[in-house]
Design an enzyme around this catalytic site. Structure first.
Site, PDB file in Angstrom:
ATOM      1  N   ARG A   1      -1.629  45.315 -27.303  1.00  0.00           N
ATOM      2  CA  ARG A   1      -0.964  44.087 -26.816  1.00  0.00           C
ATOM      3  C   ARG A   1      -1.707  42.857 -27.342  1.00  0.00           C
ATOM      4  NH1 ARG A   1      -2.305  42.018 -22.132  1.00  0.00           N
ATOM      5  NH2 ARG A   1      -2.316  43.942 -20.938  1.00  0.00           N
TER       6      ARG A   1
ATOM      7  N   TYR B   1      19.638  26.054 -32.694  1.00  0.00           N
ATOM      8  CA  TYR B   1      20.101  27.386 -32.298  1.00  0.00           C
ATOM      9  C   TYR B   1      20.397  27.418 -30.786  1.00  0.00           C
ATOM     10  CZ  TYR B   1      19.893  32.281 -31.073  1.00  0.00           C
ATOM     11  OH  TYR B   1      20.173  33.504 -30.534  1.00  0.00           O
TER      12      TYR B   1
ATOM     13  N   LYS C   1      15.215  36.906 -39.700  1.00  0.00           N
ATOM     14  CA  LYS C   1      16.152  36.344 -40.668  1.00  0.00           C
ATOM     15  C   LYS C   1      15.642  36.531 -42.104  1.00  0.00           C
ATOM     16  CE  LYS C   1      18.657  35.123 -37.106  1.00  0.00           C
ATOM     17  NZ  LYS C   1      17.932  35.130 -35.884  1.00  0.00           N
TER      18      LYS C   1
HETATM   19  C1  PLP Z   1      16.909  28.863 -36.122  1.00  0.00           C
HETATM   20  C2  PLP Z   1      16.656  29.986 -35.177  1.00  0.00           C
HETATM   21  N1  PLP Z   1      15.534  29.986 -34.437  1.00  0.00           N
HETATM   22  C3  PLP Z   1      15.266  30.977 -33.570  1.00  0.00           C
HETATM   23  C4  PLP Z   1      16.143  32.039 -33.394  1.00  0.00           C
HETATM   24  C5  PLP Z   1      15.807  33.130 -32.421  1.00  0.00           C
HETATM   25  O1  PLP Z   1      15.366  34.260 -33.128  1.00  0.00           O
HETATM   26  P1  PLP Z   1      15.541  35.777 -32.666  1.00  0.00           P
HETATM   27  O2  PLP Z   1      17.005  36.072 -32.704  1.00  0.00           O
HETATM   28  O3  PLP Z   1      14.734  36.527 -33.672  1.00  0.00           O
HETATM   29  O4  PLP Z   1      15.014  35.878 -31.295  1.00  0.00           O
HETATM   30  C6  PLP Z   1      17.314  32.080 -34.145  1.00  0.00           C
HETATM   31  C7  PLP Z   1      18.256  33.194 -33.981  1.00  0.00           C
HETATM   32  O5  PLP Z   1      19.347  33.197 -34.481  1.00  0.00           O
HETATM   33  C8  PLP Z   1      17.581  31.027 -35.057  1.00  0.00           C
HETATM   34  O6  PLP Z   1      18.691  31.014 -35.789  1.00  0.00           O
END
Ligand code: PLP
Length: 378
Positions: free
Chosen positions: A47, A99, A196
């Site tokens: 962890r 987001y 991503k």
């Molecule tokens: C710009 C952005 N930041 C943060 C996140 C959150 O990431 P996760 O889906 O890996 O938790 C996303 C998810 O789509 C995103 O597009």
């Protein structure tokens, strides 16, 4: 010897192998580690710290120019960890167009914990300055923004933040460290959804917080260890495998995105194309000043809502799915997917309407992506 970004993706800044010299860094699938003496080996319990995760964190630090990095089980865990830096009555100025999961985090968790957030257009420096209050502690941005592709001036916001004693936190997911390095422009913390472009294959969920200073890095690492959302060893290995091809994927995705965006601008049923690689985009110049490319995210508007919704059903090669940045092209309907939890009033103000689609361009042949979009737009 200074290594270029393409090389760093594969080899990091120095060879880092375990004692077996395996080229693929091993998955240390162990919860705990035996102690040989009181000093130990630096690893005690996964962890807190795990060799596979540490290996990936080091690679991310070299790519982002960070003092240190903490790897999380998701991008949202990384965002949440940053918000643990704040206390009741603190205030944060935030990009209004970001987001939707982050907006939900603010509504469900952050506000309950007494931290307030103001949403502003952070591409407008004066608007940001106006929102700064005595209890403001940070400016939080996405650039390009999601899904309207607005570009915020990272260096100017860093200067503004620091002149008021605030942190500048940048979500760098859309461009990845291959194309943009906010810490070099003055940002204090950089967040990634590693799910991503960084992992790149739509096969794992991950997140990162890269810190500009060792002190901030230590605070984030303490939060990570304490709250327990560290990235699991197998996922760390998958992400590390993905990072090796970040440069070639990103180059191809961006090349394809330019071709697709150009084509969309000519289409009779497309009324608007938002891509920071198009010279007519209001953020084009600023993005070119602070990033090494425009990335592979395009938003566009169809002439009718029916056409947008029909498109989602008619695409064959491109997949109607949430997420972005992977090798497969994905088409998203922000209204009901990524931005469904954004309050309706804000959605309307931002222009997240029933004609808006968001495309994450993959590494397929650009002609094939365009043919698929063409038949779906008819
Ligand atoms: C710009 C952005 N930041 C943060 C996140 C959150 O990431 P996760 O889906 O890996 O938790 C996303 C998810 O789509 C995103 O597009």
């Amino acid at each position: 010897m200074v290594r270029r970004r393409e090389t760093l993706c594969i080899h990091s800044d120095q060879p880092h192998r375990d004692e077996t010299n395996a080229l693929s860094f091993p998955i240390y699938q162990s919860a705990t580690f035996g102690h040989t003496d009181l000093g130990g080996t630096g690893f005690a319990y996964s962890r807190e710290k795990n060799p596979t995760r540490s290996h990936l964190e080091h690679i991310m630090s070299t790519l982002e120019g960070a003092a240190s990095t903490s790897a999380f089980s998701s991008g949202m865990a990384a965002v949440s960890a940053c918000f643990e830096l704040f206390a009741p009555s603190d205030h944060i100025v935030c990009t209004e167009d970001l987001y939707g999961g982050v907006t939900r985090l603010f509504e469900v968790v952050t506000q309950k914990n007494g931290v307030t957030v103001s949403f502003v257009d952070t591409s407008d420096l004066a608007a940001v300055e106006q929102e700064i209050r005595p209890h403001t502690r940070a400016i939080y941005i996405e650039t390009p923004s999601n899904p309207m592709m607005k570009v915020s001036d990272i260096a100017a916001l860093a200067r503004l933040a620091h002149s008021h004693g605030l942190l500048l936190i940048v979500d760098n997911t859309f461009l990845s460290p291959y194309l943009q390095n906010p810490i070099a422009l003055g940002a204090d913390l950089v967040i990634h959804s590693g799910t991503k472009f960084i992992a790149g294959h739509n096969d794992t969920i991950a997140g990162f917080v890269c810190a500009g200073t060792p002190e901030l890095g230590d605070r984030i690492a303490l939060i990570a260890k304490t709250t327990g959302a560290g990235l699991a060893p197998f996922d760390a290995w998958l992400v590390e495998r993905g990072v090796k091809t970040l440069a070639v994927r990103m180059n191809q995705q961006e090349h394809n995105a330019h071709a697709v965006a150009q084509w969309l601008t000519q289409h009779p049923h497309v009324t608007e194309v938002l891509y920071v690689g198009l010279p007519e985009n209001p953020g084009f110049r600023q993005n070119a000043r602070q990033a090494r490319g425009a990335g592979a995210m395009i938003s566009f508007r169809t002439d009718t809502p029916q056409r947008a919704q029909r498109m989602l059903k008619k695409i064959h090669l491109v997949t109607f799915a949430e997420s972005l940045g992977g090798v497969e092209s994905l088409l998203t309907y922000p209204l009901t997917q990524t931005h469904a939890d954004v309050p309706e009033l804000l959605r309307k103000k931002l222009g997240i309407t029933n004609t808006l689609l968001r495309l994450s361009v993959g590494i397929e042949a650009a002609d094939d992506i365009i043919s698929d979009l063409a038949q779906a737009l008819e």
